[in-house]
Design an enzyme around this catalytic site. Structure first.
Site, PDB file in Angstrom:
ATOM      1  N   HIS A 153       0.692  -1.344   0.040  1.00 14.96           N
ATOM      2  CA  HIS A 153       0.183  -0.064  -0.065  1.00 14.96           C
ATOM      3  C   HIS A 153       0.940   1.187   0.171  1.00 14.96           C
ATOM      4  O   HIS A 153       1.526   1.843   1.108  1.00 14.96           O
ATOM      5  CB  HIS A 153      -1.227  -0.128   1.141  1.00 14.96           C
ATOM      6  CG  HIS A 153      -1.960   1.196   1.291  1.00 14.96           C
ATOM      7  ND1 HIS A 153      -2.846   1.164   2.298  1.00 14.96           N
ATOM      8  CD2 HIS A 153      -2.004   2.373   0.736  1.00 14.96           C
ATOM      9  CE1 HIS A 153      -3.648   2.254   2.339  1.00 14.96           C
ATOM     10  NE2 HIS A 153      -2.935   3.054   1.176  1.00 14.96           N
ATOM     11  N   HIS A 165       1.411   4.970  -2.579  1.00 14.68           N
ATOM     12  CA  HIS A 165       0.672   5.586  -3.522  1.00 14.68           C
ATOM     13  C   HIS A 165       1.896   6.336  -4.297  1.00 14.68           C
ATOM     14  O   HIS A 165       2.548   6.927  -3.718  1.00 14.68           O
ATOM     15  CB  HIS A 165      -0.418   6.885  -3.266  1.00 14.68           C
ATOM     16  CG  HIS A 165      -1.264   6.190  -2.515  1.00 14.68           C
ATOM     17  ND1 HIS A 165      -2.773   5.987  -2.948  1.00 14.68           N
ATOM     18  CD2 HIS A 165      -1.522   5.802  -1.235  1.00 14.68           C
ATOM     19  CE1 HIS A 165      -3.635   5.429  -2.448  1.00 14.68           C
ATOM     20  NE2 HIS A 165      -3.141   5.510  -1.229  1.00 14.68           N
ATOM     21  N   HIS A 221      -9.728   1.288  -0.475  1.00 14.55           N
ATOM     22  CA  HIS A 221      -9.656   1.883   1.019  1.00 14.55           C
ATOM     23  C   HIS A 221     -10.925   2.058   1.770  1.00 14.55           C
ATOM     24  O   HIS A 221     -11.858   2.301   1.080  1.00 14.55           O
ATOM     25  CB  HIS A 221      -9.021   3.470   0.658  1.00 14.55           C
ATOM     26  CG  HIS A 221      -7.705   3.731   0.395  1.00 14.55           C
ATOM     27  ND1 HIS A 221      -7.224   3.019  -0.601  1.00 14.55           N
ATOM     28  CD2 HIS A 221      -6.778   4.480   0.690  1.00 14.55           C
ATOM     29  CE1 HIS A 221      -5.991   3.467  -0.686  1.00 14.55           C
ATOM     30  NE2 HIS A 221      -5.572   4.144   0.089  1.00 14.55           N
ATOM     31  N   GLU A 229     -10.999   3.915   6.917  1.00 18.71           N
ATOM     32  CA  GLU A 229      -9.638   4.948   7.079  1.00 18.71           C
ATOM     33  C   GLU A 229     -10.437   5.951   8.076  1.00 18.71           C
ATOM     34  O   GLU A 229      -9.827   6.271   9.041  1.00 18.71           O
ATOM     35  CB  GLU A 229      -9.032   5.441   5.908  1.00 18.71           C
ATOM     36  CG  GLU A 229      -8.046   6.582   6.091  1.00 18.71           C
ATOM     37  CD  GLU A 229      -7.354   6.793   4.847  1.00 18.71           C
ATOM     38  OE1 GLU A 229      -8.004   6.810   3.798  1.00 18.71           O
ATOM     39  OE2 GLU A 229      -5.992   7.493   5.055  1.00 18.71           O
ATOM     40  N   ASP A 235       2.024   3.984   2.759  1.00 20.74           N
ATOM     41  CA  ASP A 235       0.863   5.003   2.112  1.00 20.74           C
ATOM     42  C   ASP A 235       1.477   6.209   1.267  1.00 20.74           C
ATOM     43  O   ASP A 235       1.466   5.988   0.098  1.00 20.74           O
ATOM     44  CB  ASP A 235      -0.044   5.432   3.188  1.00 20.74           C
ATOM     45  CG  ASP A 235      -1.563   6.075   2.756  1.00 20.74           C
ATOM     46  OD1 ASP A 235      -1.931   5.645   1.745  1.00 20.74           O
ATOM     47  OD2 ASP A 235      -2.265   6.419   3.591  1.00 20.74           O
ATOM     48  N   ASP A 236       1.692   7.295   1.756  1.00 22.85           N
ATOM     49  CA  ASP A 236       2.179   8.554   1.067  1.00 22.85           C
ATOM     50  C   ASP A 236       3.644   8.995   1.810  1.00 22.85           C
ATOM     51  O   ASP A 236       3.546   9.982   2.616  1.00 22.85           O
ATOM     52  CB  ASP A 236       1.210   9.700   1.193  1.00 22.85           C
ATOM     53  CG  ASP A 236      -0.101   9.203   0.565  1.00 22.85           C
ATOM     54  OD1 ASP A 236      -0.007   9.022  -0.703  1.00 22.85           O
ATOM     55  OD2 ASP A 236      -0.837   8.522   1.206  1.00 22.85           O
TER      56      ASP A 236
HETATM   57  N1  ADE Z   1      -4.596   8.785  -1.906  1.00 22.46           N
HETATM   58  C1  ADE Z   1      -3.449   8.633  -1.467  1.00 22.46           C
HETATM   59  N2  ADE Z   1      -3.203   8.757  -0.173  1.00 22.46           N
HETATM   60  C2  ADE Z   1      -4.610   8.281   0.504  1.00 22.46           C
HETATM   61  C3  ADE Z   1      -5.247   7.797   1.394  1.00 22.46           C
HETATM   62  N3  ADE Z   1      -4.257   7.745   2.689  1.00 22.46           N
HETATM   63  N4  ADE Z   1      -6.460   7.766   1.600  1.00 22.46           N
HETATM   64  C4  ADE Z   1      -7.223   7.984   0.561  1.00 22.46           C
HETATM   65  N5  ADE Z   1      -6.767   8.196  -0.835  1.00 22.46           N
HETATM   66  C5  ADE Z   1      -5.413   8.485  -0.760  1.00 22.46           C
HETATM   67 ZN    ZN Z   2      -3.497   4.974   0.749  1.00 19.46          ZN
END
Ligand code: ADE
Ligand code: ZN
Length: 367
Positions: A42, A44, A222, A225, A303-304
């Site tokens: 996971h 992006h 997703h 969250e 994630d990011d």
């Molecule tokens: N796009 C990028 N990061 C995300 C996240 N944590 N939740 C939903 N969409 C995303």
């Molecule tokens: Zn994500």
């Protein structure tokens, strides 16, 4: 010697912020986690755009940005919730203009993956964001794919791609994206669903996920969250997903926990993301440990990472420290990362054997 009985360090500020509290991690734990063979399921790719690269690309592509230096960007990376983050994240993607940009972005991530002994990655990308700016689907996917193939050849890292639909857009737009993906079907392993969760339930994408099933894609979404446990049920029952991304809110619903455990549906957890987006106030409160103890198939992911202050190893280290995970639990997380992947069975077995060898040869003292 790892002494995890001490009070875990505070980890509630963004670790890349200039004003962060210095965090001292146990060096033996740090090395054990960094060398641990693992998969990331996971991440992006747009969320790996580091401030330095963002500014370099803005200059190279003559894209105006209100930020003049990395400090200003890092100051902006303080989020009250998911939408705060998404607003900045989508603006950041505006510096990605050509195939070479996507290639360099992905190459940089895979180089970092190699440094953390990540053997396999399943990378998400958001084509609608880029196509809305006038880029062709082929530009985006070709750059990402080229870097993945290069890393496979050079480093032996395997990669799969997950095409995510933006849930704040309508289902018609998702259908158009699925159609654009048809020419690149062999390069795409799975379909996903991301972006603003509240008010955009999985049921909105029921038909396009049914079509993706017919076309033989794996599916993830997703869910849970920020949204309620009901969205996780919808993702399972209406979208028929193979994995849930995040899924934190599952703990609100005992029947859902039983279902996730009995069916061994993987959850791709992202601790530093949850911290930075204020889903939790401290990593002590993260559901990971409780989920592990209840027999859920959970994995740790970044994630990011360029926005949330840490790549996969940092996520593992921070959560293992805050939750005082023992050696077996850390090994279980690594094992789960391969088990939950979309790799074929022989490849999975090869990676799992490699992990077992690491476990046999590497000691770590934990509580
Ligand atoms: N796009 C990028 N990061 C995300 C996240 N944590 N939740 C939903 N969409 C995303
Ligand atoms: Zn994500």
């Amino acid at each position: 010697m790892v002494n995890m009985k001490q009070t875990p360090p505070s980890y509630s500020t963004h670790p890349t912020h200039p004003d962060m509290n210095p965090v001292i991690f146990d060096p033996a734990l740090q090395s054990f986690i960094n060398e641990l063979p693992k998969a990331e399921l996971h991440v992006h790719i747009e969320g790996t755009l580091e401030p330095t690269m963002l500014l370099d690309l803005a200059q190279r592509n003559s894209v105006h940005t209100e930020y003049r230096n990395t400090e200003q960007l890092q100051q902006a990376y303080r989020f009250g919730n998911l939408q705060d983050f998404l607003d900045i994240y989508y603006t950041g993607t505006g510096v990605l203009c050509c195939e070479q940009d996507f290639y360099e972005l992905t190459r940089a991530y895979l180089q970092k993956a190699r440094q953390q002994n990540i053997l396999h990655t399943e990378i998400m990308f958001d084509p609608q964001t880029h196509c809305a700016r006038g880029l062709a689907f082929s530009t985006v996917i070709s750059g990402i794919h080229r870097a993945c193939e290069e890393a496979r050849g050079k480093f032996g890292i395997s990669s799969h791609l997950i095409l995510c639909f933006l849930r704040h857009l309508d289902e018609q737009s998702a259908f158009a994206t699925l159609e654009a993906a048809a020419d690149y079907r062999p390069w795409i392993t799975a379909i996903g669903l991301d972006s603003s969760e509240q008010g955009n339930p999985p049921e909105k994408f029921r038909s396009v996920f049914a079509e993706a099933t017919k076309q033989g894609y794996h599916k993830v979404a997703h869910a849970g969250e920020e949204g309620p446990a009901a969205y996780i049920w919808q993702a399972l029952q209406l979208l028929q997903v193979d994995r849930i991304d995040h899924g934190n809110r599952a703990l609100d619903d005992p029947k859902l926990i039983t279902t996730l455990r009995d069916r061994q549906i993987p959850l791709t957890l992202c601790p530093l993301s949850n911290l930075q987006l204020k889903n939790i106030a401290h990593l002590h409160q993260h559901p990971l440990r409780s989920m592990l103890e209840q027999g859920l198939l959970v994995t740790v992911n970044s994630d990011d990472p360029a926005y949330f202050g840490g790549y996969l190893s940092r996520n593992l280290l921070a959560v293992a420290t805050a939750q005082q995970l023992d050696r077996e639990q850390i090994l279980t997380l690594a094992k789960n990362s391969f088990t939950a992947s979309f790799l074929d069975e022989p490849t999975k077995k090869r990676y799992l054997d490699h992990l077992q060898q690491y476990a046999n040869n590497t000691s770590l003292n934990t509580p």
